[in-house]
Design a protein around this motif. Structure first.
Motif, PDB file in Angstrom:
ATOM      1  N   ALA A  73     -52.122 -42.681  -6.523  1.00 50.04           N
ATOM      2  CA  ALA A  73     -51.916 -44.123  -6.613  1.00 50.04           C
ATOM      3  C   ALA A  73     -50.573 -44.439  -7.269  1.00 50.04           C
ATOM      4  CB  ALA A  73     -53.059 -44.757  -7.411  1.00 50.04           C
ATOM      5  N   ARG A  74     -50.239 -43.668  -8.318  1.00 45.19           N
ATOM      6  CA  ARG A  74     -48.963 -43.826  -9.004  1.00 45.19           C
ATOM      7  C   ARG A  74     -48.289 -42.458  -9.109  1.00 45.19           C
ATOM      8  NH1 ARG A  74     -50.424 -47.812 -14.121  1.00 45.19           N
ATOM      9  NH2 ARG A  74     -51.166 -49.601 -12.879  1.00 45.19           N
ATOM     10  N   PRO A  75     -47.660 -42.030  -8.046  1.00 45.50           N
ATOM     11  CA  PRO A  75     -47.086 -40.674  -8.042  1.00 45.50           C
ATOM     12  C   PRO A  75     -45.993 -40.506  -9.089  1.00 45.50           C
ATOM     13  CG  PRO A  75     -46.317 -41.940  -6.154  1.00 45.50           C
ATOM     14  CD  PRO A  75     -47.396 -42.750  -6.796  1.00 45.50           C
ATOM     15  N   ARG A  76     -46.156 -39.494  -9.925  1.00 41.11           N
ATOM     16  CA  ARG A  76     -45.140 -39.149 -10.916  1.00 41.11           C
ATOM     17  C   ARG A  76     -44.421 -37.875 -10.537  1.00 41.11           C
ATOM     18  NH1 ARG A  76     -46.873 -37.372 -15.603  1.00 41.11           N
ATOM     19  NH2 ARG A  76     -44.798 -37.649 -16.452  1.00 41.11           N
ATOM     20  N   LEU A  77     -45.101 -37.057  -9.733  1.00 45.69           N
ATOM     21  CA  LEU A  77     -44.559 -35.760  -9.369  1.00 45.69           C
ATOM     22  C   LEU A  77     -44.519 -35.623  -7.861  1.00 45.69           C
ATOM     23  CD1 LEU A  77     -46.498 -33.395 -11.821  1.00 45.69           C
ATOM     24  CD2 LEU A  77     -44.124 -34.153 -12.024  1.00 45.69           C
ATOM     25  N   SER A  78     -43.759 -34.638  -7.421  1.00 48.50           N
ATOM     26  CA  SER A  78     -43.760 -34.250  -6.019  1.00 48.50           C
ATOM     27  C   SER A  78     -43.311 -32.797  -5.956  1.00 48.50           C
ATOM     28  CB  SER A  78     -42.808 -35.120  -5.195  1.00 48.50           C
ATOM     29  OG  SER A  78     -41.459 -34.854  -5.541  1.00 48.50           O
ATOM     30  N   ALA A  79     -43.598 -32.156  -4.849  1.00 47.12           N
ATOM     31  CA  ALA A  79     -43.151 -30.771  -4.684  1.00 47.12           C
ATOM     32  C   ALA A  79     -41.635 -30.693  -4.784  1.00 47.12           C
ATOM     33  CB  ALA A  79     -43.641 -30.222  -3.346  1.00 47.12           C
ATOM     34  N   ASP A  80     -40.927 -31.667  -4.210  1.00 45.91           N
ATOM     35  CA  ASP A  80     -39.462 -31.662  -4.276  1.00 45.91           C
ATOM     36  C   ASP A  80     -38.962 -31.738  -5.707  1.00 45.91           C
ATOM     37  OD1 ASP A  80     -39.017 -31.444  -1.546  1.00 45.91           O
ATOM     38  OD2 ASP A  80     -39.012 -33.608  -1.219  1.00 45.91           O
ATOM     39  N   MET A  81     -39.599 -32.571  -6.531  1.00 51.30           N
ATOM     40  CA  MET A  81     -39.192 -32.682  -7.923  1.00 51.30           C
ATOM     41  C   MET A  81     -39.400 -31.360  -8.658  1.00 51.30           C
ATOM     42  SD  MET A  81     -40.783 -36.428  -8.863  1.00 51.30           S
ATOM     43  CE  MET A  81     -40.542 -36.163 -10.623  1.00 51.30           C
ATOM     44  N   ILE A  82     -40.557 -30.763  -8.445  1.00 50.06           N
ATOM     45  CA  ILE A  82     -40.886 -29.509  -9.129  1.00 50.06           C
ATOM     46  C   ILE A  82     -39.908 -28.408  -8.736  1.00 50.06           C
ATOM     47  CG2 ILE A  82     -42.619 -27.698  -9.348  1.00 50.06           C
ATOM     48  CD1 ILE A  82     -44.734 -29.955  -8.912  1.00 50.06           C
ATOM     49  N   VAL A  83     -39.687 -28.258  -7.442  1.00 48.64           N
ATOM     50  CA  VAL A  83     -38.775 -27.219  -6.966  1.00 48.64           C
ATOM     51  C   VAL A  83     -37.352 -27.492  -7.447  1.00 48.64           C
ATOM     52  CG1 VAL A  83     -37.755 -26.160  -4.909  1.00 48.64           C
ATOM     53  CG2 VAL A  83     -40.201 -26.662  -4.962  1.00 48.64           C
ATOM     54  N   GLY A  84     -36.929 -28.752  -7.420  1.00 44.43           N
ATOM     55  CA  GLY A  84     -35.581 -29.093  -7.861  1.00 44.43           C
ATOM     56  C   GLY A  84     -35.332 -28.750  -9.311  1.00 44.43           C
ATOM     57  N   VAL A  85     -36.280 -29.074 -10.178  1.00 47.41           N
ATOM     58  CA  VAL A  85     -36.149 -28.748 -11.604  1.00 47.41           C
ATOM     59  C   VAL A  85     -36.134 -27.240 -11.802  1.00 47.41           C
ATOM     60  CG1 VAL A  85     -37.361 -28.794 -13.812  1.00 47.41           C
ATOM     61  CG2 VAL A  85     -37.087 -30.901 -12.496  1.00 47.41           C
ATOM     62  N   ALA A  86     -37.000 -26.531 -11.073  1.00 51.45           N
ATOM     63  CA  ALA A  86     -37.050 -25.076 -11.198  1.00 51.45           C
ATOM     64  C   ALA A  86     -35.740 -24.437 -10.764  1.00 51.45           C
ATOM     65  CB  ALA A  86     -38.210 -24.529 -10.365  1.00 51.45           C
ATOM     66  N   VAL A  87     -35.129 -24.950  -9.709  1.00 52.18           N
ATOM     67  CA  VAL A  87     -33.830 -24.430  -9.252  1.00 52.18           C
ATOM     68  C   VAL A  87     -32.767 -24.648 -10.329  1.00 52.18           C
ATOM     69  CG1 VAL A  87     -31.939 -24.816  -7.614  1.00 52.18           C
ATOM     70  CG2 VAL A  87     -34.285 -24.622  -6.777  1.00 52.18           C
ATOM     71  N   SER A  88     -32.770 -25.812 -10.963  1.00 48.72           N
ATOM     72  CA  SER A  88     -31.800 -26.097 -12.023  1.00 48.72           C
ATOM     73  C   SER A  88     -31.941 -25.124 -13.190  1.00 48.72           C
ATOM     74  CB  SER A  88     -31.962 -27.538 -12.518  1.00 48.72           C
ATOM     75  OG  SER A  88     -31.650 -28.460 -11.499  1.00 48.72           O
ATOM     76  N   ILE A  89     -33.182 -24.824 -13.558  1.00 51.03           N
ATOM     77  CA  ILE A  89     -33.425 -23.870 -14.652  1.00 51.03           C
ATOM     78  C   ILE A  89     -32.869 -22.501 -14.280  1.00 51.03           C
ATOM     79  CG2 ILE A  89     -35.206 -22.614 -15.934  1.00 51.03           C
ATOM     80  CD1 ILE A  89     -36.947 -25.166 -15.703  1.00 51.03           C
ATOM     81  N   ALA A  90     -33.187 -22.044 -13.064  1.00 47.48           N
ATOM     82  CA  ALA A  90     -32.733 -20.725 -12.627  1.00 47.48           C
ATOM     83  C   ALA A  90     -31.209 -20.666 -12.521  1.00 47.48           C
ATOM     84  CB  ALA A  90     -33.373 -20.365 -11.287  1.00 47.48           C
ATOM     85  N   ASP A  91     -30.591 -21.743 -12.032  1.00 54.75           N
ATOM     86  CA  ASP A  91     -29.128 -21.766 -11.930  1.00 54.75           C
ATOM     87  C   ASP A  91     -28.471 -21.674 -13.300  1.00 54.75           C
ATOM     88  OD1 ASP A  91     -28.996 -21.916  -9.168  1.00 54.75           O
ATOM     89  OD2 ASP A  91     -28.711 -24.095  -9.098  1.00 54.75           O
ATOM     90  N   ASP A  92     -29.058 -22.353 -14.281  1.00 50.64           N
ATOM     91  CA  ASP A  92     -28.457 -22.406 -15.616  1.00 50.64           C
ATOM     92  C   ASP A  92     -28.770 -21.180 -16.461  1.00 50.64           C
ATOM     93  OD1 ASP A  92     -27.411 -24.872 -14.988  1.00 50.64           O
ATOM     94  OD2 ASP A  92     -29.007 -25.998 -16.000  1.00 50.64           O
ATOM     95  N   GLU A  93     -30.006 -20.644 -16.303  1.00 51.20           N
ATOM     96  CA  GLU A  93     -30.454 -19.615 -17.246  1.00 51.20           C
ATOM     97  C   GLU A  93     -31.014 -18.363 -16.590  1.00 51.20           C
ATOM     98  OE1 GLU A  93     -32.900 -21.325 -20.420  1.00 51.20           O
ATOM     99  OE2 GLU A  93     -32.332 -23.305 -19.649  1.00 51.20           O
ATOM    100  N   GLY A  94     -31.137 -18.347 -15.270  1.00 45.43           N
ATOM    101  CA  GLY A  94     -31.677 -17.180 -14.581  1.00 45.43           C
ATOM    102  C   GLY A  94     -33.184 -17.252 -14.430  1.00 45.43           C
ATOM    103  N   LEU A  95     -33.711 -16.382 -13.585  1.00 48.10           N
ATOM    104  CA  LEU A  95     -35.143 -16.384 -13.299  1.00 48.10           C
ATOM    105  C   LEU A  95     -35.987 -16.029 -14.514  1.00 48.10           C
ATOM    106  CD1 LEU A  95     -35.526 -14.761  -9.747  1.00 48.10           C
ATOM    107  CD2 LEU A  95     -36.026 -17.124 -10.418  1.00 48.10           C
ATOM    108  N   ALA A  96     -35.418 -15.256 -15.432  1.00 49.85           N
ATOM    109  CA  ALA A  96     -36.183 -14.847 -16.612  1.00 49.85           C
ATOM    110  C   ALA A  96     -36.611 -16.049 -17.443  1.00 49.85           C
ATOM    111  CB  ALA A  96     -35.374 -13.880 -17.462  1.00 49.85           C
ATOM    112  N   ALA A  97     -35.867 -17.132 -17.355  1.00 50.48           N
ATOM    113  CA  ALA A  97     -36.186 -18.326 -18.148  1.00 50.48           C
ATOM    114  C   ALA A  97     -37.222 -19.209 -17.474  1.00 50.48           C
ATOM    115  CB  ALA A  97     -34.915 -19.135 -18.397  1.00 50.48           C
TER     116      ALA A  97
END
Length: 221
Positions: A20-44
């Motif tokens: 009813a009030r979407p806060r998340l989406s698969a695109d958001m989750i994947v996008g944030v995860a990509v940013s983490i990996a780009d900045d700090e690597g998969l280990a993070a």
């Protein structure tokens, strides 16, 4: 191991979750995860870390992603982006253009080269890169049965050399010739020793370029 259908659904975003009030989406989750990996690597990367960045609980993520392995697969496909459009040049130049773009992609996202390749590409971007190699190769003298093995070989070589590039210690590479010259005799390694006079280079890019051109030289259009 992640369910193949579930992974494919995430890669193709086939089953959006309705709220009813979407806060998340698969695109958001994947996008944030990509940013983490780009900045700090998969280990993070962890589900907890992604949830923290999104301001939600890790349990909330599982409505969209079944687990970390599935998430990493989706991240890699997203980070790859799309291959270059067909250049209209001859098949060899087109293959070289795709490989050059693939090399730049792996350098921009070092962690993608470390994502295990457990099978054929499944996501839309991975399949697009594969098609971008198959299309020009299909205009050559290769048999149809040789097209997928050749595209797989080229992709695997670029991915593995990208890992070498990321792992190369620049300072150690600069000392390589000096260290070997003090310990290795021309009698045992005559060709290697004859080449050590050239400037040492930690850049693996020429290996990709020379290897690919020599490989393609054996194929006729």
């Amino acid at each position: 191991m992640a369910d193949l259908d579930a992974t494919a659904d995430l890669l193709w975003r086939a089953k959006p979750v309705k709220e009813a009030r979407p806060r998340l989406s698969a695109d958001m989750i994947v996008g944030v995860a990509v940013s983490i990996a780009d900045d700090e690597g998969l280990a993070a990367l962890s589900m907890q870390r992604v949830a923290k960045e999104l301001g939600c609980t890790s349990m909330a993520l599982y409505r969209y992603v079944t687990g970390k392995d599935e998430l990493v697969t989706a991240m890699a496909d997203t980070a790859m982006g799309r291959p270059p459009a067909p250049s209209g040049d001859d098949w060899r130049a087109e293959v070289e253009g795709v490989v050059e773009a693939m090399w730049r992609m792996f350098l921009a996202h070092p962690w993608v080269a470390r994502v295990p390749a457990t099978g054929a590409p499944l996501g839309p971007n991975g399949l697009a890169w594969f098609e971008a190699l198959l299309a020009p190769l299909s205009r050559t003298s290769l048999d149809r049965a040789e097209l997928i093995p050749m595209a797989t070989f080229v992709t695997s070589a670029v991915r593995d050399l990208a890992r070498v590039q990321h792992d190369t210690d620049t300072a150690a590479a600069a000392d390589y010739g000096r260290v070997l010259a003090r310990r290795v005799t021309p009698y045992r390694f005559p060709v290697l020793m004859s080449l050590l006079g050239a400037p040492e280079e930690s850049d693996v890019t020429p290996v990709v370029t020379v290897g690919l051109r020599r490989l393609l030289a054996g194929i006729t259009g």
